[in-house]
Write a protein that holds these residues in place. Structure first.
Motif, PDB file in Angstrom:
ATOM      1  N   GLY A  88      48.205  -4.759-120.708  1.00 31.91           N
ATOM      2  CA  GLY A  88      46.539  -5.005-120.859  1.00 31.91           C
ATOM      3  C   GLY A  88      45.826  -4.160-119.892  1.00 31.91           C
ATOM      4  N   GLY A  89      44.738  -3.840-120.108  1.00 34.17           N
ATOM      5  CA  GLY A  89      44.026  -2.983-118.907  1.00 34.17           C
ATOM      6  C   GLY A  89      42.502  -3.843-118.744  1.00 34.17           C
ATOM      7  N   ILE A  90      42.014  -3.662-117.701  1.00 36.48           N
ATOM      8  CA  ILE A  90      40.748  -4.271-117.253  1.00 36.48           C
ATOM      9  C   ILE A  90      39.856  -3.363-116.712  1.00 36.48           C
ATOM     10  CG2 ILE A  90      39.229  -6.107-116.380  1.00 36.48           C
ATOM     11  CD1 ILE A  90      41.522  -7.714-115.933  1.00 36.48           C
ATOM     12  N   SER A  91      38.628  -2.805-117.079  1.00 34.84           N
ATOM     13  CA  SER A  91      37.807  -1.971-116.473  1.00 34.84           C
ATOM     14  C   SER A  91      36.740  -2.910-115.775  1.00 34.84           C
ATOM     15  CB  SER A  91      36.884  -1.037-117.547  1.00 34.84           C
ATOM     16  OG  SER A  91      37.975  -0.296-118.165  1.00 34.84           O
ATOM     17  N   ILE A  92      36.509  -2.852-114.561  1.00 34.45           N
ATOM     18  CA  ILE A  92      35.664  -3.717-113.983  1.00 34.45           C
ATOM     19  C   ILE A  92      34.488  -2.969-113.533  1.00 34.45           C
ATOM     20  CG2 ILE A  92      37.619  -5.096-113.003  1.00 34.45           C
ATOM     21  CD1 ILE A  92      36.882  -4.029-110.333  1.00 34.45           C
ATOM     22  N   ALA A  93      33.322  -4.116-113.455  1.00 31.75           N
ATOM     23  CA  ALA A  93      32.035  -3.651-113.227  1.00 31.75           C
ATOM     24  C   ALA A  93      31.410  -4.437-112.148  1.00 31.75           C
ATOM     25  CB  ALA A  93      30.809  -4.178-114.211  1.00 31.75           C
ATOM     26  N   HIS A 117      38.211  -7.960-125.098  1.00 31.23           N
ATOM     27  CA  HIS A 117      37.119  -9.111-124.998  1.00 31.23           C
ATOM     28  C   HIS A 117      36.649  -8.837-123.241  1.00 31.23           C
ATOM     29  CE1 HIS A 117      40.841 -10.850-123.746  1.00 31.23           C
ATOM     30  NE2 HIS A 117      40.472 -11.631-123.138  1.00 31.23           N
ATOM     31  N   LEU A 118      35.203  -9.579-123.204  1.00 32.34           N
ATOM     32  CA  LEU A 118      34.859  -9.485-121.642  1.00 32.34           C
ATOM     33  C   LEU A 118      35.453 -10.530-120.719  1.00 32.34           C
ATOM     34  CD1 LEU A 118      31.099  -8.841-122.961  1.00 32.34           C
ATOM     35  CD2 LEU A 118      32.497  -7.435-121.789  1.00 32.34           C
ATOM     36  N   VAL A 119      35.375 -10.220-119.786  1.00 38.76           N
ATOM     37  CA  VAL A 119      36.209 -11.348-118.726  1.00 38.76           C
ATOM     38  C   VAL A 119      35.352 -11.527-117.443  1.00 38.76           C
ATOM     39  CG1 VAL A 119      38.568 -11.306-119.458  1.00 38.76           C
ATOM     40  CG2 VAL A 119      37.839  -9.708-117.885  1.00 38.76           C
ATOM     41  N   GLY A 120      35.191 -12.766-116.788  1.00 34.35           N
ATOM     42  CA  GLY A 120      34.531 -13.082-115.726  1.00 34.35           C
ATOM     43  C   GLY A 120      35.383 -12.907-114.467  1.00 34.35           C
ATOM     44  N   PRO A 121      34.894 -12.776-113.325  1.00 29.01           N
ATOM     45  CA  PRO A 121      35.558 -12.696-111.930  1.00 29.01           C
ATOM     46  C   PRO A 121      36.597 -13.584-111.916  1.00 29.01           C
ATOM     47  CG  PRO A 121      33.310 -12.698-111.477  1.00 29.01           C
ATOM     48  CD  PRO A 121      33.447 -12.996-113.082  1.00 29.01           C
ATOM     49  N   GLY A 122      36.511 -14.818-112.386  1.00 28.05           N
ATOM     50  CA  GLY A 122      37.656 -15.696-112.131  1.00 28.05           C
ATOM     51  C   GLY A 122      38.946 -15.251-113.170  1.00 28.05           C
ATOM     52  N   GLU A 123      38.748 -14.899-114.404  1.00 28.18           N
ATOM     53  CA  GLU A 123      39.657 -14.456-114.967  1.00 28.18           C
ATOM     54  C   GLU A 123      40.343 -13.285-114.498  1.00 28.18           C
ATOM     55  OE1 GLU A 123      40.988 -13.986-119.729  1.00 28.18           O
ATOM     56  OE2 GLU A 123      38.901 -14.621-119.439  1.00 28.18           O
ATOM     57  N   ILE A 124      39.558 -12.461-114.070  1.00 28.77           N
ATOM     58  CA  ILE A 124      39.836 -11.045-113.655  1.00 28.77           C
ATOM     59  C   ILE A 124      40.959 -11.605-112.429  1.00 28.77           C
ATOM     60  CG2 ILE A 124      39.497  -8.934-112.474  1.00 28.77           C
ATOM     61  CD1 ILE A 124      36.861  -9.065-113.927  1.00 28.77           C
ATOM     62  N   LYS A 125      40.401 -12.528-111.585  1.00 24.53           N
ATOM     63  CA  LYS A 125      41.483 -12.938-110.316  1.00 24.53           C
ATOM     64  C   LYS A 125      42.500 -13.179-110.838  1.00 24.53           C
ATOM     65  CE  LYS A 125      41.732 -13.537-105.621  1.00 24.53           C
ATOM     66  NZ  LYS A 125      41.414 -12.485-104.764  1.00 24.53           N
ATOM     67  N   SER A 126      42.564 -14.113-111.790  1.00 22.39           N
ATOM     68  CA  SER A 126      43.980 -14.686-112.089  1.00 22.39           C
ATOM     69  C   SER A 126      44.929 -13.799-112.732  1.00 22.39           C
ATOM     70  CB  SER A 126      43.759 -15.930-113.248  1.00 22.39           C
ATOM     71  OG  SER A 126      43.428 -15.424-114.464  1.00 22.39           O
ATOM     72  N   LEU A 127      44.338 -12.609-113.352  1.00 19.95           N
ATOM     73  CA  LEU A 127      45.292 -11.609-113.877  1.00 19.95           C
ATOM     74  C   LEU A 127      45.652 -10.787-112.782  1.00 19.95           C
ATOM     75  CD1 LEU A 127      43.264 -11.171-117.185  1.00 19.95           C
ATOM     76  CD2 LEU A 127      45.766 -11.816-117.101  1.00 19.95           C
ATOM     77  N   VAL A 136      32.307  -8.758-107.958  1.00 20.62           N
ATOM     78  CA  VAL A 136      32.748  -8.195-109.420  1.00 20.62           C
ATOM     79  C   VAL A 136      31.742  -9.007-110.345  1.00 20.62           C
ATOM     80  CG1 VAL A 136      34.673  -8.015-111.150  1.00 20.62           C
ATOM     81  CG2 VAL A 136      34.944  -7.270-108.862  1.00 20.62           C
ATOM     82  N   ILE A 137      31.208  -8.314-111.158  1.00 22.97           N
ATOM     83  CA  ILE A 137      30.277  -8.973-112.202  1.00 22.97           C
ATOM     84  C   ILE A 137      31.324  -9.485-113.320  1.00 22.97           C
ATOM     85  CG2 ILE A 137      28.175  -9.129-113.496  1.00 22.97           C
ATOM     86  CD1 ILE A 137      26.992  -6.940-111.622  1.00 22.97           C
ATOM     87  N   GLY A 138      32.003  -8.724-113.886  1.00 22.30           N
ATOM     88  CA  GLY A 138      32.767  -8.937-114.848  1.00 22.30           C
ATOM     89  C   GLY A 138      33.598  -7.777-115.207  1.00 22.30           C
ATOM     90  N   GLY A 139      34.324  -7.672-116.272  1.00 24.17           N
ATOM     91  CA  GLY A 139      35.329  -6.891-116.827  1.00 24.17           C
ATOM     92  C   GLY A 139      35.444  -6.588-118.411  1.00 24.17           C
ATOM     93  N   PRO A 244      47.571  -6.110-114.646  1.00 24.72           N
ATOM     94  CA  PRO A 244      47.045  -5.234-115.604  1.00 24.72           C
ATOM     95  C   PRO A 244      46.797  -3.856-114.985  1.00 24.72           C
ATOM     96  CG  PRO A 244      45.394  -6.844-115.060  1.00 24.72           C
ATOM     97  CD  PRO A 244      46.790  -7.360-114.372  1.00 24.72           C
ATOM     98  N   LEU A 245      46.411  -2.924-115.994  1.00 20.84           N
ATOM     99  CA  LEU A 245      46.008  -1.896-115.395  1.00 20.84           C
ATOM    100  C   LEU A 245      44.553  -1.810-115.164  1.00 20.84           C
ATOM    101  CD1 LEU A 245      46.860   1.501-115.497  1.00 20.84           C
ATOM    102  CD2 LEU A 245      46.046   1.510-117.862  1.00 20.84           C
TER     103      LEU A 245
END
Ligand code: FAD
Length: 644
Positions: A88-93, A117-127, A136-139, A244-245
């Motif tokens: 999986g990959g996350i592009s972050i903003a 799907h859109l993810v928030g900073p919390g989910e990004i941190k856990s991944l 980070v606002i989201g990804g 993730p990437l």
């Protein structure tokens, strides 16, 4: 080695292997691939192997998604391990503008069927626990992204192609290409000759050289690119899962897990074109370039801020390798104008994201006569003579340095401009025109109010162009507006068989002498290839007007369909200027400067005739794009005016 083959694919990188596989997949088994060394001996072997589904062009994004699905397919066919990590990959903003762009991207992906799907900073941190998500606002999370082993992927495609009947000749260098009078080719290699119907240039880093063998200029340049691999990172060793990437778009970097460390790649601002004229034949296989740590230092520092433990992990290896870029960063695929049965499949900057999609489109083009979807964004014929080597280097550098820059729909990049200007350019500039660039030509987009700077501010919302453009539209609706139409493509088609040829080429009926009709160009499938304006100047003489940026694309099509007709097709786009006037007062305006009767009876809608405008001999056509009364005036701007 075979002496005859239907197709010879030159180059055994990820792209050549994907083309070979797709030709067999679509039913052509009499195909060979010729590789001067071992498979992957160009850019492919040292790639980071990441693959993404995201692309700003929806048609390219669709092909990328297809390409990712091919990896599983060839793994099964070949039994070759691809080292596939579908992480999986996350592009972050990290800015509100970027976050807005990702939300827009998410909506677009829903439409084209990419599961994200859109993810928030919390989910990004856990991944991705090694990321500092403070700002980070989201990804945007896409499940269908990850990385693989570049060699494994290339071998799997090659083995699958072999199973489909293809042959591969390694340590065999193509030294020359000889075009035969029947359109076929002799591929001259250091191990003997192969006679074939079609040649595919998939020579990656050496595509320019393989182009020159057929007299083809390939507008690409290799750019140096760095990534580093770290030692083990405790947080990763202890992490239950795989990172993730990550694409940090604002930080202009990408990261993925490599064993218990990471691979961190950067797109630095002071980029370095490599071997700008030609690629040495003795480069490749296991060569790398000397790292330029000074160049990437500030980009790396940004990376270390985003991933603090990376800075402490210690750098195990730095890779600096070249890979090729076209002026706009997109691949160059398709038939090449003027060289029958010569196919371009190069300039593929993201071979692991795009290789199979590009190969599918090219194979469909060769076998069925057209690709399934609209691939104009990758069509080699989107460039013409204006894309010189110097132009390509400037544009590729600009693209590389802005690889992840947030692009708005009204962005116009400045490098290699002005390239071509119209005869009216100075006057337009004095009138405060804001310019864009199309097919290398400066085109006026709108006029900034007097005293203000002629610049459009990029935006996803209403830009500063909104009010002035509103005034321009009102002027056309209520009185008259003038447009520099020099960017229109203008073709003259004439000769004894011009009528038979034009009747075959265009789906609509041809106009009478002195009249105009729209001329749809259809593909074999019945899809629309173009819709041009056809003006009949005499029984056997036509002037055809189209979009300027499609000149090479249309000329190729015109020339491909000449058959046995005695006809001449001349592209006069650069020679002729055009002015379009439109609005209810356009007839009055033209009457003030033109000779002849402009009344509706004498010159009805969709008619065309020679006319003197001022002291210049012109061709005046009564039509307009605006829905208002209007005229297009074509004129030769040279000192010795030519009567059209
Ligand atoms: C540091 C780095 C990291 C990268 N990371 C990624 C990534 O993560 N994801 C991604 O998608 N892309 C990545 N890329 C880009 C990727 O490497 C390229 O897009 C891809 O390798 C291009 O493949 P290709 O087949 O077009 O060209 P090449 O790999 O250059 O292959 C061309 C082949 O043609 C052969 N050849 C040339 N001339 C002849 C001839 N006359 N006769 C016979 N054979 C010939 C060569 O020997 C070579 O094997 C990266 C690139 C670099 C430099």
């Amino acid at each position: 080695m075979k002496e005859h083959s239907r197709v010879v694919v030159i180059g055994g990188g990820i792209v050549g292997a994907a083309v070979l596989y797709h030709l067999t997949k679509l039913g052509w088994s009499d195909v060979v691939l010729v590789e001067r060394k071992q498979l992957t001996a160009g850019s492919t072997w040292h790639a980071a192997g990441g693959f993404h589904a995201m692309n700003s062009d929806p048609n390219v994004a669709r092909l990328q998604a297809y390409g990712i699905s091919v990896y599983k397919e060839v793994e099964e066919i070949s039994g070759q391990d691809l080292g596939m990590h579908l992480t999986g990959g996350i592009s972050i903003a990290a800015t509100s503008e970027r976050w807005e762009a990702l939300r827009y991207e998410h909506a677009r992906q829903k439409v084209i069927g990419i599961d994200s799907h859109l993810v928030g900073p919390g989910e990004i941190k856990s991944l991705c626990p090694i990321m500092d998500t403070e700002d980070v606002i989201g990804g945007l999370y896409i499940g269908n992204e990850g990385h693989l082993d570049p060699n494994g992927a290339t071998q799997a495609l090659a083995k699958s192609a072999r199973k489909g009947g293809a042959e591969i000749y390694l340590n065999t260098k193509v030294e020359d290409l000889v075009h035969k009078s029947d359109g076929s080719w002799t591929v001259v290699t250091d191990k003997g000759n192969i006679h074939c119907e079609h040649v595919v240039n998939a020579a990656g880093l050496w595509a320019r050289e393989v182009g020159r063998m057929a007299g083809v200029h390939v507008p690409i340049v290799p750019m140096e690119h760095h990534y580093l691999i770290t030692g083990d990172i405790d947080e990763i060793t202890e992490f239950d899962g795989e990172l993730p990437l990550i694409l940090d778009l604002d930080g202009e970097m990408y990261l993925r897990q490599e064993r218990n460390g990471v691979l961190l790649g950067v797109y630095e601002k002071n980029s370095t074109p490599w071997s700008v004229d030609s690629t040495p034949w003795d480069y490749g296989e296991s060569d790398l370039l000397e790292p330029r740590m000074d160049n990437i230092e500030s980009a790396l520092m940004q990376g270390f801020e985003r991933f603090p433990s990376v800075a402490e992990a210690g750098i195990r290896r730095v890779v600096n390798g070249p890979f090729t870029f076209a002026p706009d960063g997109n691949p160059l695929i398709g038939p090449v104008r003027g060289v029958q049965n010569y196919w371009s499949c190069c300039g593929v900057m993201a071979g692991f994201s795009q290789g199979s999609g590009v190969a599918l489109a090219l194979s469909q083009w060769m076998i069925d006569g057209e690709p399934e979807g609209d691939v104009f964004a990758m069509d080699v014929n989107r460039f013409g003579a204006f894309a010189t080597n110097a132009y390509t280097v400037e544009k590729a550098k600009e693209f590389y340095e802005n690889r992840f820059t947030l692009l708005c729909p009204n962005d116009e990049w400045p490098a290699a401009r002005p390239n071509k200007v119209s005869a009216f350019h100075d006057r337009l500039q004095k009138a405060n025109a804001v310019f864009g660039s199309s097919y290398g030509l400066e085109v006026p987009l709108w006029f900034a109010p007097k005293g203000s700077s002629p610049v459009e501010i990029p935006s996803f919302r209403r830009s500063n162009a909104h009010d002035p453009v509103g005034e321009e539209c009102r002027a056309v609706r209520e009185s008259v507006g003038i447009l520099d139409g020099s960017s229109f493509a203008k073709y003259e088609i004439f000769g004894p068989d011009a009528v038979a040829y034009m009747d075959y080429l265009f789906a609509g009926r041809l106009p009478e002498i002195g009249r105009i009709r729209m001329g749809p160009l259809l593909l074999p499938s019945g899809h629309l290839k173009g819709d041009l304006t056809v003006m009949r100047r005499a029984a056997d003489k036509f002037m055809v007007i189209g979009s300027g940026y499609l000149q090479e694309f249309h000329m190729l099509w015109f020339e491909q369909h000449v058959g046995g007709n005695k006809v001449r097709i001349v592209n006069r786009s650069d020679e002729l200027s055009a002015i379009a006037i439109a609005g209810p007062a356009s007839r009055d305006l033209l009457n003030r400067v033109a000779s002849g009767d402009l009344s509706n009876e004498s010159m009805p809608f969709m008619s065309v005739r020679p006319m003197d405008v001022g002291i210049a001999p012109c061709l005046v056509a009564r039509l307009s794009f605006t829905g208002e009364l209007g005229y297009e005036i074509y004129v030769s701007p040279g000192l010795r005016a030519r009567r059209l």
